[in-house]
Design an enzyme around this catalytic site. Structure first.
Site, PDB file in Angstrom:
ATOM      1  CD  GLU A 251      37.278  46.534  37.316  1.00 57.38           C
ATOM      2  OE1 GLU A 251      38.463  46.929  37.205  1.00 57.38           O
ATOM      3  OE2 GLU A 251      36.328  47.321  37.464  1.00 57.38           O
ATOM      4  CB  CYS A 287      44.842  43.465  38.153  1.00 56.35           C
ATOM      5  SG  CYS A 287      43.986  44.033  39.612  1.00 56.35           S
ATOM      6  CD  GLU A 460      35.888  44.571  40.947  1.00 58.54           C
ATOM      7  OE1 GLU A 460      36.926  44.883  41.546  1.00 58.54           O
ATOM      8  OE2 GLU A 460      35.653  43.422  40.568  1.00 58.54           O
TER       9      GLU A 460
HETATM   10  P1  NAD Z   1      41.101  34.584  32.893  1.00 57.09           P
HETATM   11  O1  NAD Z   1      40.640  35.657  31.960  1.00 57.09           O
HETATM   12  O2  NAD Z   1      41.839  33.436  32.352  1.00 57.09           O
HETATM   13  O3  NAD Z   1      39.860  33.976  33.700  1.00 57.09           O
HETATM   14  C1  NAD Z   1      38.961  34.792  34.389  1.00 57.09           C
HETATM   15  C2  NAD Z   1      37.611  34.103  34.428  1.00 57.09           C
HETATM   16  O4  NAD Z   1      37.092  34.060  33.105  1.00 57.09           O
HETATM   17  C3  NAD Z   1      37.657  32.664  34.916  1.00 57.09           C
HETATM   18  O5  NAD Z   1      36.516  32.391  35.692  1.00 57.09           O
HETATM   19  C4  NAD Z   1      37.613  31.872  33.610  1.00 57.09           C
HETATM   20  O6  NAD Z   1      37.112  30.571  33.771  1.00 57.09           O
HETATM   21  C5  NAD Z   1      36.685  32.732  32.788  1.00 57.09           C
HETATM   22  N1  NAD Z   1      36.783  32.582  31.344  1.00 57.09           N
HETATM   23  C6  NAD Z   1      37.879  32.271  30.602  1.00 57.09           C
HETATM   24  N2  NAD Z   1      37.557  32.233  29.292  1.00 57.09           N
HETATM   25  C7  NAD Z   1      36.248  32.516  29.196  1.00 57.09           C
HETATM   26  C8  NAD Z   1      35.333  32.648  28.096  1.00 57.09           C
HETATM   27  N3  NAD Z   1      35.703  32.437  26.837  1.00 57.09           N
HETATM   28  N4  NAD Z   1      34.056  32.981  28.373  1.00 57.09           N
HETATM   29  C9  NAD Z   1      33.651  33.209  29.643  1.00 57.09           C
HETATM   30  N5  NAD Z   1      34.459  33.077  30.711  1.00 57.09           N
HETATM   31  C10 NAD Z   1      35.745  32.747  30.491  1.00 57.09           C
HETATM   32  O7  NAD Z   1      41.934  35.336  34.010  1.00 57.09           O
HETATM   33  P2  NAD Z   1      42.667  34.709  35.280  1.00 57.09           P
HETATM   34  O8  NAD Z   1      43.897  34.000  34.820  1.00 57.09           O
HETATM   35  O9  NAD Z   1      41.701  33.975  36.137  1.00 57.09           O
HETATM   36  O10 NAD Z   1      43.062  36.052  36.041  1.00 57.09           O
HETATM   37  C11 NAD Z   1      44.182  36.783  35.696  1.00 57.09           C
HETATM   38  C12 NAD Z   1      43.809  38.029  34.908  1.00 57.09           C
HETATM   39  O11 NAD Z   1      42.838  38.775  35.613  1.00 57.09           O
HETATM   40  C13 NAD Z   1      45.013  38.959  34.774  1.00 57.09           C
HETATM   41  O12 NAD Z   1      45.061  39.527  33.484  1.00 57.09           O
HETATM   42  C14 NAD Z   1      44.734  40.018  35.820  1.00 57.09           C
HETATM   43  O13 NAD Z   1      45.369  41.245  35.596  1.00 57.09           O
HETATM   44  C15 NAD Z   1      43.251  40.129  35.746  1.00 57.09           C
HETATM   45  N6  NAD Z   1      42.733  40.716  36.986  1.00 57.09           N
HETATM   46  C16 NAD Z   1      42.243  41.986  36.943  1.00 57.09           C
HETATM   47  C17 NAD Z   1      41.788  42.590  38.111  1.00 57.09           C
HETATM   48  C18 NAD Z   1      41.240  44.000  38.109  1.00 57.09           C
HETATM   49  O14 NAD Z   1      40.673  44.406  39.109  1.00 57.09           O
HETATM   50  N7  NAD Z   1      41.388  44.760  37.037  1.00 57.09           N
HETATM   51  C19 NAD Z   1      41.834  41.887  39.313  1.00 57.09           C
HETATM   52  C20 NAD Z   1      42.348  40.599  39.314  1.00 57.09           C
HETATM   53  C21 NAD Z   1      42.791  40.012  38.141  1.00 57.09           C
END
Ligand code: NAD
Length: 496
Positions: A251, A287, A460
């Site tokens: 997502e 998002c 989801e």
């Molecule tokens: P992020 O990708 O920075 O982090 C998300 C999760 O991934 C965190 O737990 C982080 O620690 C983990 N993570 C980061 N790098 C990783 C790696 N290399 N390996 C494994 N895990 C890793 O995102 P964020 O800043 O927490 O959230 C914002 C993003 O999430 C935005 O792009 C937003 O649009 C998206 N989002 C999407 C939805 C949806 O339903 N489509 C909902 C909410 C947020």
């Protein structure tokens, strides 16, 4: 930092410190640390996966009766409802989002557990129309140990959606919440234990994504990885998941268009309220933030004038104050990202209509910002994840549809019109996983949620999410076909 409370990982039914290393969780509204969490190293991650595999194999949850899973999840929902105030307080403290928003959002979170409990209880297998004296049953089985990597923007909602679906289907779950806002998710461990979930069935481990998240996703013994996060994170995880043949749900981000048509001119207040809600809830950090307002030229001037009045009147401030409408953004990096988007938009000919800079108060705040721009600008095409919104004047229905579909994202979109036929026409042509007509942000556990193209893979919510946490087993029961091959008599009888 030593005086701060430390909230350790939740492992095997107890708060269990992973190592001496820790990470501070900061309140974005005050810039002050509020707690520390574990920075889980690889060897501990791997040991937790092994322990979770053993738990899955024990059958304590994976073979539990559907009625027992139902009972535990429903009880967890009731406990969440009765402890909502505590969860709201944690969410406000770790995200800087206004208390009025979190109260409303969290009040609905238990419904996800109830919905998936219901699915677990009523889910039926199937019998195929297999030819001959054969009964072919299809049964759905839990898949094993699943990893759920969750973001900071809706910490509890997103984790609960994923946990609910996976537990209902009988899996063992390891959640790695965002290091920026893990506190409410860490509380879920105790809650599920009280509800009767066997210890070791839900493990919650903390750490940076680049370390702990990566270590978890590199473990080859997972049965599924379910990520909500950014595209870069997906791209970091996907190659190793593919190599290990671990399926993924992703997502990811969005650039949701809010399409406003001339018939809204008869109800301009409604159109403006729609845009405000779509764009600025959660300080634009969802998002499906309505980050592009695509307004038909016939009503553009009137709409923009009213929207500006309302945007300037938004109450930005202390998220714990029930009067506050707009809280903080998550961190300093987010403030800087918002500023950089504003600068680039202006360099590209954009006109700032309001906001455009960090707020002067202490904390990570950015003023609600509206920028008039064109459809190819960086601001129109890329995710800000903050309260910086592009406004575009569009000349026709076709133009609105073309612009709406003109980015790499395809997650959410809303269509605002009083013309019934136009609503259908436009909704059909917009390429997005979720299209709302005369609504935005509407969500329900039964309603599949997930994007197309660079917005993600899989869903989801709904039956789709539940089924993604199962594997289909085909059992073919023969009650009348004799084995014929390599038996001369039988073969001769067949072909003679
Ligand atoms: P992020 O990708 O920075 O982090 C998300 C999760 O991934 C965190 O737990 C982080 O620690 C983990 N993570 C980061 N790098 C990783 C790696 N290399 N390996 C494994 N895990 C890793 O995102 P964020 O800043 O927490 O959230 C914002 C993003 O999430 C935005 O792009 C937003 O649009 C998206 N989002 C999407 C939805 C949806 O339903 N489509 C909902 C909410 C947020």
């Amino acid at each position: 930092m030593t005086d701060l409370p430390h909230v350790a990982n939740w492992v095997d039914g107890a708060y269990t410190r992973a190592s001496p290393a820790s990470i501070a969780v900061v309140n974005p509204a005050t810039e002050l640390p509020v707690a520390t969490i574990d920075a889980t190293p690889r060897d501990v991650v791997d040991a937790i996966v092994t322990r979770s595999q053993q738990q899955f194999a024990s059958g304590a949850w994976s073979h539990a009766e559907a009625s027992d899973r139902f009972a535990v999840l429903v009880k967890a929902a009731a406990l969440l409802r009765s402890n909502l105030a505590e969860f709201v307080e944690l969410e406000v403290r770790q995200t800087g989002r206004p208390v009025r928003e979190m109260q409303t959002q969290l009040a609905r979170v238990p419904e996800w557990l109830e919905y998936f409990a219901g699915l677990a209880r009523v889910h039926e297998g199937a019998v195929t129309p297999f030819k001959g004296p054969v009964v072919n049953t299809l049964t759905r089985l839990p898949i094993g140990v699943v990893a759920q990597i969750t973001p900071w923007n809706h910490p509890l909602l997103i984790a609960t959606k994923k946990i609910g679906a996976a537990l209902a289907a009988g899996n063992t779950v390891i959640v790695k919440p965002s290091e920026l806002a893990p506190l409410s998710v860490l509380k879920l461990g105790e809650l599920f234990q009280t509800a009767g979930l066997p210890d070791g069935t839900l493990q919650i481990i903390c750490g940076y994504g680049r370390d702990t998240g990566k270590f978890l996703c590199e473990n080859a013994h997972l049965a599924r990885i379910d990520l909500t996060g950014g595209l870069a994170t997906y791209r970091a995880i996907a190659p190793v998941a593919a190599y290990n043949m671990i399926p993924m749900t992703a997502e990811l981000g969005g650039k949701a268009p809010v399409c406003i048509f001339p018939s809204m001119g008869s109800d301009m207040e409604q159109a403006v309220k729609a845009a405000l809600f779509a764009s600025f809830i959660a300080s634009g950090q969802t998002c499906v933030t309505g980050s592009r307002l695509l307004v038909h030229a016939d009503i553009y001037d009137e709409f923009v004038a009213l929207l500006l009045l309302r945007t300037k009147a938004l109450r930005v401030g202390d998220p714990t104050d029930p009067e506050t409408q707009i809280g903080a953004v998550i961190n300093q990096a987010s403030v800087e990202r918002c500023s950089a988007f504003v600068s680039r938009a202006v360099e590209d000919g954009g006109k700032i209509l309001c906001g455009g800079k960090p707020s002067e108060r202490k904390g990570f705040f950015f003023e609600p910002t509206l920028i008039e721009t064109h459809s190819k600008s960086d601001l129109s095409c890329n995710e800000v994840f903050g309260p910086v919104i592009a406004i575009l004047k569009c000349t026709s229905e076709e133009d609105i549809i073309a612009v709406a579909n003109g980015t790499d994202f395809a997650l959410g979109a809303s269509v605002w019109t009083r013309d019934f036929t136009q609503a259908h026409r436009v909704a059909e042509k917009i390429d997005a996983g979720v299209v709302w007509v005369n609504g935005h942000h509407l969500n329900d556990p039964s309603s599949p949620w997930g994007g197309f193209r660079q917005s993600g893979i899989g869903k989801e919510n709904g039956r789709e999410a539940y089924e993604s946490y199962t594997k289909v087993k085909s059992t073919v029961l023969n009650y009348g076909v004799s084995p014929a091959w390599f038996d001369d008599k039988a073969e001769n009888a067949r072909y003679g």
